[in-house]
Design a protein around this motif. Structure first.
Motif, PDB file in Angstrom:
ATOM      1  N   GLY A 104    -120.661  27.969 106.069  1.00 47.43           N
ATOM      2  CA  GLY A 104    -122.005  28.397 105.737  1.00 47.43           C
ATOM      3  C   GLY A 104    -122.028  29.499 104.685  1.00 47.43           C
ATOM      4  N   VAL A 105    -123.184  29.661 104.058  1.00 43.68           N
ATOM      5  CA  VAL A 105    -123.342  30.674 103.004  1.00 43.68           C
ATOM      6  C   VAL A 105    -123.128  32.073 103.577  1.00 43.68           C
ATOM      7  N   HIS A 106    -123.592  32.302 104.810  1.00 43.96           N
ATOM      8  CA  HIS A 106    -123.488  33.624 105.416  1.00 43.96           C
ATOM      9  C   HIS A 106    -122.031  34.030 105.594  1.00 43.96           C
ATOM     10  N   VAL A 107    -121.193  33.110 106.070  1.00 41.54           N
ATOM     11  CA  VAL A 107    -119.771  33.410 106.277  1.00 41.54           C
ATOM     12  C   VAL A 107    -119.077  33.637 104.935  1.00 41.54           C
ATOM     13  N   MET A 108    -119.381  32.789 103.963  1.00 43.42           N
ATOM     14  CA  MET A 108    -118.763  32.951 102.653  1.00 43.42           C
ATOM     15  C   MET A 108    -119.182  34.257 101.987  1.00 43.42           C
ATOM     16  N   LEU A 109    -120.445  34.643 102.179  1.00 38.45           N
ATOM     17  CA  LEU A 109    -120.922  35.911 101.611  1.00 38.45           C
ATOM     18  C   LEU A 109    -120.205  37.087 102.258  1.00 38.45           C
ATOM     19  N   SER A 110    -120.023  37.014 103.581  1.00 38.07           N
ATOM     20  CA  SER A 110    -119.304  38.076 104.292  1.00 38.07           C
ATOM     21  C   SER A 110    -117.867  38.193 103.782  1.00 38.07           C
ATOM     22  N   LEU A 111    -117.177  37.075 103.667  1.00 38.49           N
ATOM     23  CA  LEU A 111    -115.799  37.101 103.179  1.00 38.49           C
ATOM     24  C   LEU A 111    -115.728  37.625 101.740  1.00 38.49           C
ATOM     25  N   GLY A 112    -116.671  37.205 100.903  1.00 33.55           N
ATOM     26  CA  GLY A 112    -116.658  37.633  99.507  1.00 33.55           C
ATOM     27  C   GLY A 112    -116.895  39.124  99.357  1.00 33.55           C
TER      28      GLY A 112
ATOM     29  N   SER B   7    -114.882  33.582 117.987  1.00 33.85           N
ATOM     30  CA  SER B   7    -113.997  32.723 117.198  1.00 33.85           C
ATOM     31  C   SER B   7    -114.218  32.924 115.697  1.00 33.85           C
ATOM     32  N   PHE B   8    -115.478  33.017 115.293  1.00 33.73           N
ATOM     33  CA  PHE B   8    -115.781  33.260 113.875  1.00 33.73           C
ATOM     34  C   PHE B   8    -115.250  34.622 113.432  1.00 33.73           C
ATOM     35  N   SER B   9    -115.389  35.637 114.301  1.00 32.33           N
ATOM     36  CA  SER B   9    -114.930  36.981 113.934  1.00 32.33           C
ATOM     37  C   SER B   9    -113.414  37.011 113.754  1.00 32.33           C
ATOM     38  N   ILE B  10    -112.693  36.368 114.677  1.00 37.84           N
ATOM     39  CA  ILE B  10    -111.235  36.349 114.564  1.00 37.84           C
ATOM     40  C   ILE B  10    -110.802  35.558 113.338  1.00 37.84           C
ATOM     41  N   PHE B  11    -111.515  34.457 113.049  1.00 37.03           N
ATOM     42  CA  PHE B  11    -111.197  33.696 111.836  1.00 37.03           C
ATOM     43  C   PHE B  11    -111.375  34.559 110.598  1.00 37.03           C
ATOM     44  N   LYS B  12    -112.494  35.271 110.511  1.00 29.79           N
ATOM     45  CA  LYS B  12    -112.739  36.116 109.342  1.00 29.79           C
ATOM     46  C   LYS B  12    -111.715  37.251 109.257  1.00 29.79           C
ATOM     47  N   PHE B  13    -111.342  37.798 110.427  1.00 30.46           N
ATOM     48  CA  PHE B  13    -110.347  38.870 110.428  1.00 30.46           C
ATOM     49  C   PHE B  13    -109.005  38.367 109.904  1.00 30.46           C
ATOM     50  N   MET B  14    -108.576  37.196 110.370  1.00 32.39           N
ATOM     51  CA  MET B  14    -107.288  36.665 109.911  1.00 32.39           C
ATOM     52  C   MET B  14    -107.336  36.304 108.433  1.00 32.39           C
ATOM     53  N   ALA B  15    -108.480  35.779 107.972  1.00 35.05           N
ATOM     54  CA  ALA B  15    -108.605  35.439 106.551  1.00 35.05           C
ATOM     55  C   ALA B  15    -108.586  36.695 105.680  1.00 35.05           C
ATOM     56  N   LEU B  16    -109.328  37.724 106.110  1.00 36.16           N
ATOM     57  CA  LEU B  16    -109.404  38.946 105.315  1.00 36.16           C
ATOM     58  C   LEU B  16    -108.107  39.751 105.380  1.00 36.16           C
ATOM     59  N   TYR B  17    -107.420  39.667 106.522  1.00 31.07           N
ATOM     60  CA  TYR B  17    -106.108  40.328 106.600  1.00 31.07           C
ATOM     61  C   TYR B  17    -105.150  39.731 105.567  1.00 31.07           C
ATOM     62  N   SER B  18    -105.159  38.411 105.456  1.00 32.60           N
ATOM     63  CA  SER B  18    -104.294  37.758 104.470  1.00 32.60           C
ATOM     64  C   SER B  18    -104.692  38.147 103.050  1.00 32.60           C
ATOM     65  N   LEU B  19    -106.009  38.224 102.812  1.00 33.83           N
ATOM     66  CA  LEU B  19    -106.468  38.608 101.476  1.00 33.83           C
ATOM     67  C   LEU B  19    -106.116  40.055 101.165  1.00 33.83           C
ATOM     68  N   ALA B  20    -106.246  40.941 102.154  1.00 30.16           N
ATOM     69  CA  ALA B  20    -105.904  42.358 101.927  1.00 30.16           C
ATOM     70  C   ALA B  20    -104.427  42.501 101.579  1.00 30.16           C
ATOM     71  N   GLU B  21    -103.581  41.792 102.310  1.00 24.64           N
ATOM     72  CA  GLU B  21    -102.147  41.860 102.026  1.00 24.64           C
ATOM     73  C   GLU B  21    -101.830  41.240 100.665  1.00 24.64           C
ATOM     74  N   PHE B  22    -102.535  40.164 100.341  1.00 21.80           N
ATOM     75  CA  PHE B  22    -102.333  39.523  99.037  1.00 21.80           C
ATOM     76  C   PHE B  22    -102.737  40.452  97.902  1.00 21.80           C
ATOM     77  N   ILE B  23    -103.852  41.172  98.079  1.00 15.49           N
ATOM     78  CA  ILE B  23    -104.306  42.103  97.035  1.00 15.49           C
ATOM     79  C   ILE B  23    -103.286  43.221  96.852  1.00 15.49           C
ATOM     80  N   THR B  24    -102.787  43.767  97.971  1.00 15.66           N
ATOM     81  CA  THR B  24    -101.787  44.838  97.885  1.00 15.66           C
ATOM     82  C   THR B  24    -100.537  44.384  97.150  1.00 15.66           C
ATOM     83  N   VAL B  25    -100.035  43.231  97.537  1.00 15.19           N
ATOM     84  CA  VAL B  25     -98.814  42.719  96.924  1.00 15.19           C
ATOM     85  C   VAL B  25     -99.041  42.383  95.448  1.00 15.19           C
ATOM     86  N   SER B  26    -100.206  41.834  95.125  1.00  8.28           N
ATOM     87  CA  SER B  26    -100.489  41.484  93.727  1.00  8.28           C
ATOM     88  C   SER B  26    -100.515  42.725  92.840  1.00  8.28           C
ATOM     89  N   ILE B  27    -101.129  43.803  93.332  1.00 15.03           N
ATOM     90  CA  ILE B  27    -101.160  45.041  92.550  1.00 15.03           C
ATOM     91  C   ILE B  27     -99.754  45.602  92.387  1.00 15.03           C
TER      92      ILE B  27
END
Length: 414
Positions: free
Chosen positions: A231-239, A163-183
């Protein structure tokens, strides 16, 4: 439950409703009452008590301790108690709630109506029969013994980590698309409609579905998985993963701008300026990043089986990764309709396209090392504890265990 080298303290209720403690050991006596050699319990002096030790008590003693002893002493009995015998149904339920109050995750196994209260109160209640207990328990085991508990732990840890892995994947997918569109917005461009659909419906949807099919690891480890998304670990991974996304997308764009054949985009106010080199490069590098995130966040041990045991994930990876390779390396005269459909502009140089794939593979390597080896390492865990400046254990029961005075409980019951 109690290793042979550990001491046992028995708590007993006296006729005056006081609680006495005595240390039990096993000694060899020459004869028993039947005249045969055997083993009898011996009372050991309190000063001879050597840790680690366990406590054993019955339901009557449990009630007296809970009502008459100090809160500190009662909670110490909870953390050192190993055997709680002959307890009434309400006492079982109360014991479960008290253990939960000091930070324990409590599992309860029962097979009768007298266990229903405790099964309902526990974090994980397991009924060992299909009688009354199965009504109150969220889990029912077909195996009529406690060997089902490790199975439940393995499945629960696997489900939590997935569940944590899928959450991080969905969050990072959104961030990756946001970064692409912003550039691209900075160049007055954007992703095309079919590019969005390829990312969302083909790549992300496929991986988000198959990531959950990895089974639990066959062996349990002492270390528990993370229990909070904040948690700090999850936030560090996302960052860190977000930083990788930014670095490699910008690197691909800077590498494009250094090519001798590169022509800067001349924005047309009347169009969306989708078919351009900037759009094509960022789209090509980003589709590899989604695959890299899915693989990196599906790390296996120590809570899940290896990734190669997930047949559905391998099937999705075997189809989508070559497709991404084709969209990056294939000449424009191959399947021209596909380039037109995705509104991509072919690169004049094949070696430039090969460099984009190499850059994507390097991104995958760093992402996988980060999630699979660096963040789970003990060095990082120690560093995070130091950053948080922990002076006391986070869980209350750990603090209670570390604060038990020497020669307790005899010092407080002299």
């Amino acid at each position: 439950m109690i290793p042979s080298t550990h001491s046992v303290i028995v708590a007993e209720t006296t006729p005056t409703s006081l609680v006495s403690f005595r240390v039990l050991g096993e000694g060899r006596s020459p004869t028993t009452e039947s005249g045969e050699e055997g083993t009898t319990p011996l009372i050991i002096k309190a000063g001879d008590l050597q840790p680690p030790f366990h406590m054993a008590l019955d339901g009557k003693t449990f009630s007296v301790l809970r009502e008459s002893s100090s809160q500190d002493d009662y909670q110490r009995v909870l953390v050192k108690g190993t055997v709680f015998a002959r307890m009434a149904p309400d006492q079982k339920a109360q014991l479960v709630r008290d253990l939960q109050s000091i930070g324990y995750g409590v599992a309860m196994c029962g097979d009768g109506a007298n266990d229903c209260g405790a099964l309902k109160a526990a974090h994980a209640g397991i009924s060992l029969s299909e009688t009354e207990a199965s009504v109150a328990s969220p889990f029912t085991s077909k195996i009529p013994d406690i060997s089902c508990v490790p199975i439940l732990l393995r499945e629960g840890r696997c489900a939590l980590v997935t569940s944590f892995s899928i959450f991080k994947f969905m969050a990072l997918y959104s961030l990756a698309e946001f970064i692409t569109v912003s550039i691209l917005y900075s160049y007055e461009s954007n992703l095309g409609d079919w590019q969005y659909l390829y990312i969302d419906l083909v790549l992300v949807f496929a991986f988000s579905v198959v990531m959950g099919y990895t089974g639990p690891h066959p062996h349990l480890v002492k270390r528990r998985p993370l229990g909070t998304l904040a948690g700090v670990h999850v936030m560090l991974s996302l960052g860190l993963q977000t930083l990788l996304l930014i670095v490699f997308q910008i690197s691909a764009l800077l590498y494009l701008q250094k090519q001798p054949w590169y022509q800067p985009l001349n924005p047309d106010p009347e169009s969306r300026n989708i078919r351009c080199s900037e759009n094509t490069v960022l789209f090509q590098i980003s589709i590899f990043q989604y695959v890299a995130l899915a693989v990196s966040l599906s790390t296996a041990a120590p809570y899940r089986r290896p990734l190669y045991t997930n047949v559905w994930f391998l099937l999705a990876l075997g189809i989508l990764f070559p497709l991404n390779i084709y969209l990056t390396l294939a000449p424009a005269h191959w399947w021209t309709w596909l380039w037109e459909w995705l509104q991509m502009k072919p690169h004049p140089s094949l070696w430039f396209s090969v460099a984009i794939v190499e850059l994507a593979l390097f991104n995958f390597l760093i992402s996988h090392l980060l999630e699979g080896y660096i963040l789970p390492s003990e060095c990082v865990r120690v560093l995070l504890r130091w950053v948080r400046c922990k002076t006391k254990p986070r869980n209350k029961y750990k603090h209670l265990l570390s604060s038990i005075p020497p020669n307790w409980p005899f010092t407080s019951h002299s």
